[in-house]
Design a protein around this motif. Structure first.
Motif, PDB file in Angstrom:
ATOM      1  N   LEU A 153      83.214  37.589  37.762  1.00  0.00           N
ATOM      2  CA  LEU A 153      83.763  36.666  36.764  1.00  0.00           C
ATOM      3  C   LEU A 153      85.239  36.365  36.964  1.00  0.00           C
ATOM      4  N   VAL A 154      85.946  37.212  37.694  1.00  0.00           N
ATOM      5  CA  VAL A 154      87.390  37.031  37.858  1.00  0.00           C
ATOM      6  C   VAL A 154      87.760  35.658  38.422  1.00  0.00           C
ATOM      7  N   PRO A 155      87.068  35.139  39.442  1.00  0.00           N
ATOM      8  CA  PRO A 155      87.449  33.800  39.926  1.00  0.00           C
ATOM      9  C   PRO A 155      87.363  32.731  38.836  1.00  0.00           C
ATOM     10  N   ASP A 156      86.339  32.795  38.001  1.00  0.00           N
ATOM     11  CA  ASP A 156      86.213  31.824  36.908  1.00  0.00           C
ATOM     12  C   ASP A 156      87.336  32.006  35.895  1.00  0.00           C
ATOM     13  N   ALA A 157      87.642  33.258  35.580  1.00  0.00           N
ATOM     14  CA  ALA A 157      88.711  33.527  34.619  1.00  0.00           C
ATOM     15  C   ALA A 157      90.054  33.062  35.158  1.00  0.00           C
ATOM     16  N   ALA A 158      90.306  33.305  36.429  1.00  0.00           N
ATOM     17  CA  ALA A 158      91.585  32.914  37.021  1.00  0.00           C
ATOM     18  C   ALA A 158      91.768  31.404  36.991  1.00  0.00           C
ATOM     19  N   VAL A 159      90.722  30.666  37.320  1.00  0.00           N
ATOM     20  CA  VAL A 159      90.811  29.199  37.292  1.00  0.00           C
ATOM     21  C   VAL A 159      91.076  28.702  35.867  1.00  0.00           C
ATOM     22  N   ALA A 160      90.459  29.356  34.886  1.00  0.00           N
ATOM     23  CA  ALA A 160      90.599  28.933  33.487  1.00  0.00           C
ATOM     24  C   ALA A 160      91.859  29.458  32.831  1.00  0.00           C
ATOM     25  N   GLY A 161      92.566  30.375  33.492  1.00  0.00           N
ATOM     26  CA  GLY A 161      93.750  30.963  32.884  1.00  0.00           C
ATOM     27  C   GLY A 161      93.425  31.934  31.767  1.00  0.00           C
ATOM     28  N   VAL A 162      92.286  32.608  31.879  1.00  0.00           N
ATOM     29  CA  VAL A 162      91.799  33.531  30.846  1.00  0.00           C
ATOM     30  C   VAL A 162      91.920  34.971  31.338  1.00  0.00           C
ATOM     31  N   THR A 163      92.340  35.862  30.444  1.00  0.00           N
ATOM     32  CA  THR A 163      92.350  37.288  30.741  1.00  0.00           C
ATOM     33  C   THR A 163      91.090  37.927  30.185  1.00  0.00           C
ATOM     34  N   LEU A 164      90.350  38.615  31.046  1.00  0.00           N
ATOM     35  CA  LEU A 164      89.180  39.387  30.637  1.00  0.00           C
ATOM     36  C   LEU A 164      89.688  40.742  30.160  1.00  0.00           C
ATOM     37  N   ALA A 165      89.505  41.038  28.883  1.00  0.00           N
ATOM     38  CA  ALA A 165      90.080  42.244  28.287  1.00  0.00           C
ATOM     39  C   ALA A 165      88.983  43.273  28.035  1.00  0.00           C
ATOM     40  N   ILE A 166      88.979  44.337  28.813  1.00  0.00           N
ATOM     41  CA  ILE A 166      87.978  45.388  28.677  1.00  0.00           C
ATOM     42  C   ILE A 166      88.324  46.230  27.457  1.00  0.00           C
ATOM     43  N   GLU A 167      87.384  46.331  26.528  1.00  0.00           N
ATOM     44  CA  GLU A 167      87.620  47.136  25.336  1.00  0.00           C
ATOM     45  C   GLU A 167      86.803  48.428  25.414  1.00  0.00           C
ATOM     46  N   PRO A 168      87.463  49.580  25.588  1.00  0.00           N
ATOM     47  CA  PRO A 168      86.714  50.833  25.492  1.00  0.00           C
ATOM     48  C   PRO A 168      86.313  51.076  24.050  1.00  0.00           C
ATOM     49  N   LEU A 169      85.113  51.568  23.840  1.00  0.00           N
ATOM     50  CA  LEU A 169      84.616  51.902  22.512  1.00  0.00           C
ATOM     51  C   LEU A 169      84.473  53.412  22.381  1.00  0.00           C
ATOM     52  N   HIS A 170      84.566  53.877  21.158  1.00  0.00           N
ATOM     53  CA  HIS A 170      84.417  55.303  20.873  1.00  0.00           C
ATOM     54  C   HIS A 170      83.150  55.836  21.541  1.00  0.00           C
ATOM     55  N   PRO A 171      83.171  57.084  22.020  1.00  0.00           N
ATOM     56  CA  PRO A 171      82.012  57.620  22.741  1.00  0.00           C
ATOM     57  C   PRO A 171      80.701  57.596  21.967  1.00  0.00           C
ATOM     58  N   MET A 172      80.742  57.511  20.641  1.00  0.00           N
ATOM     59  CA  MET A 172      79.477  57.462  19.902  1.00  0.00           C
ATOM     60  C   MET A 172      78.693  56.188  20.210  1.00  0.00           C
ATOM     61  N   PHE A 173      79.371  55.214  20.844  1.00  0.00           N
ATOM     62  CA  PHE A 173      78.698  53.975  21.226  1.00  0.00           C
ATOM     63  C   PHE A 173      78.352  53.927  22.718  1.00  0.00           C
ATOM     64  N   ALA A 174      78.531  55.020  23.434  1.00  0.00           N
ATOM     65  CA  ALA A 174      78.419  54.990  24.897  1.00  0.00           C
ATOM     66  C   ALA A 174      77.037  54.601  25.381  1.00  0.00           C
ATOM     67  N   THR A 175      75.993  55.005  24.680  1.00  0.00           N
ATOM     68  CA  THR A 175      74.650  54.747  25.196  1.00  0.00           C
ATOM     69  C   THR A 175      74.086  53.399  24.777  1.00  0.00           C
ATOM     70  N   ASP A 176      74.479  52.902  23.594  1.00  0.00           N
ATOM     71  CA  ASP A 176      73.839  51.679  23.102  1.00  0.00           C
ATOM     72  C   ASP A 176      74.737  50.451  23.130  1.00  0.00           C
ATOM     73  N   ARG A 177      76.054  50.656  23.297  1.00  0.00           N
ATOM     74  CA  ARG A 177      76.947  49.516  23.138  1.00  0.00           C
ATOM     75  C   ARG A 177      78.006  49.388  24.229  1.00  0.00           C
ATOM     76  N   CYS A 178      78.550  50.513  24.676  1.00  0.00           N
ATOM     77  CA  CYS A 178      79.665  50.399  25.629  1.00  0.00           C
ATOM     78  C   CYS A 178      79.811  51.686  26.435  1.00  0.00           C
ATOM     79  N   VAL A 179      79.532  51.616  27.725  1.00  0.00           N
ATOM     80  CA  VAL A 179      79.633  52.786  28.588  1.00  0.00           C
ATOM     81  C   VAL A 179      81.071  53.097  28.975  1.00  0.00           C
ATOM     82  N   VAL A 180      81.994  52.224  28.598  1.00  0.00           N
ATOM     83  CA  VAL A 180      83.420  52.465  28.831  1.00  0.00           C
ATOM     84  C   VAL A 180      83.991  53.055  27.546  1.00  0.00           C
ATOM     85  N   SER A 181      84.370  54.331  27.592  1.00  0.00           N
ATOM     86  CA  SER A 181      84.728  55.060  26.381  1.00  0.00           C
ATOM     87  C   SER A 181      86.205  55.397  26.249  1.00  0.00           C
ATOM     88  N   THR A 182      86.973  55.287  27.306  1.00  0.00           N
ATOM     89  CA  THR A 182      88.391  55.636  27.241  1.00  0.00           C
ATOM     90  C   THR A 182      89.235  54.543  27.898  1.00  0.00           C
TER      91      THR A 182
END
Length: 308
Positions: A153-182
């Motif tokens: 997705l980075v090439p599309d974001a770069a052309v559009a001038g958009v920053t893709l912002a990764i949001e870590p979620l609390h570990p209680m959401f690791a299995t169903d919502r977000c595997v990025v926890s920290t």
């Protein structure tokens, strides 16, 4: 960040007047008044004297992107983030391709809304990675698929001038919502890409517990990757639906002085969003919810901002 003056608006009605003038860096994330449609969300935010709003895709899509952009322009508000996209932890196949295509639509939406917002708007698309695919136990592998998806997705974001912002979620959401926890995990993924294209979200609800959070905030600042700072509080006991466990700043246990000063120390000078998922807040009149949000922010967060 420049703060251009906008036309004066009448004071908010209903729920009583604001005790203080809202801090100019306060942005209301639209989720805080989830049941308000886009027109109402823009109106009550502006009428309360706030200068910025974080938008969500569903209300924008209800009216159509072009109409939403015109409404945003007419409101005089800055837009701070567009929520949310991501959800691309599944293995290769039609479902993953469809998710990536939808993320590209979200990138276009973000660019259009940022261009329509008042000066100082930021083209930030919040990414929630997604949980474990059904039947999988491989968290590390899922995070690698997040890295791969962002790379596509980075090439599309770069052309559009958009920053893709990764949001870590609390570990209680690791299995169903977000595997990025920290924040450290988010920064590890972002490290492969230019900071203008891939950043991170620092959300107090999701990161306050992390013993390494101050080190990670400092590292994110050094790399120029803090795309958004979001605030709300943590309070126990949690409700049955833990997704709805976010509270107004000051109503729980989070040390906003510590975290806000850490973010400010990195040189972060953008707007700060209050994003709340809470059934009681959602059931309140939107005017009252915005009033309460502004007062909570002014009491708990504003004193720790530079120049305040």
């Amino acid at each position: 960040m420049a703060r251009d003056a906008r036309p004066e608006r009448p004071a908010a009605t209903g729920g009583g007047p604001l005790v203080t003038t809202p801090h100019p860096r306060l942005s209301l994330n639209q989720a805080t008044i989830k049941h308000a449609d886009l027109a109402t969300a823009l109106r009550v935010t502006a009428d309360a004297g706030l200068e910025a709003i974080g938008l969500w895709r569903e209300p924008v899509q209800e009216v159509g992107l072009d109409t939403a952009a015109r409404m945003l322009t007419d409101s005089g508000l800055r837009v701070t983030t567009h929520c949310r996209s991501g959800f691309f932890t599944m293995p290769e196949g039609p479902e993953r391709r469809a998710s990536l295509d939808d993320n590209r639509v979200a990138i276009e939406e973000t660019a259009t809304l940022a261009a329509a917002g008042a000066p100082g708007s930021t083209a930030v698309l919040v990414l929630v990675a997604g949980g474990l695919p059904e039947g999988s136990q491989d968290l590390a592998g899922a995070r690698e698929r997040v890295r791969d998806a962002i790379g596509e997705l980075v090439p599309d974001a770069a052309v559009a001038g958009v920053t893709l912002a990764i949001e870590p979620l609390h570990p209680m959401f690791a299995t169903d919502r977000c595997v990025v926890s920290t924040l450290a995990q988010a920064l590890g993924i972002a490290a492969d890409f230019d900071p203008s294209a891939v950043g991170v979200v620092v959300d107090t609800f999701h990161v306050f517990w992390d013993p390494d959070v101050l080190t990670s905030i400092a590292a994110a600042g050094q790399e120029g990757r803090i795309a958004s700072y979001q605030v709300c509080d943590w309070k126990t006991p949690l409700p049955a639906d833990v997704l709805l466990s976010r509270h107004q700043p000051g109503d729980g246990v989070i040390d906003f002085a510590l975290l806000t000063r850490a973010v400010e120390a990195t040189g972060y000078d953008r707007d700060i969003e209050v994003e709340i998922f809470n059934a009681e807040v959602w059931s309140a009149d939107p005017v009252e919810a915005v009033r309460r949000t502004a007062e909570a922010f002014d009491t708990v967060v504003s004193p720790h901002l530079a120049g305040r």
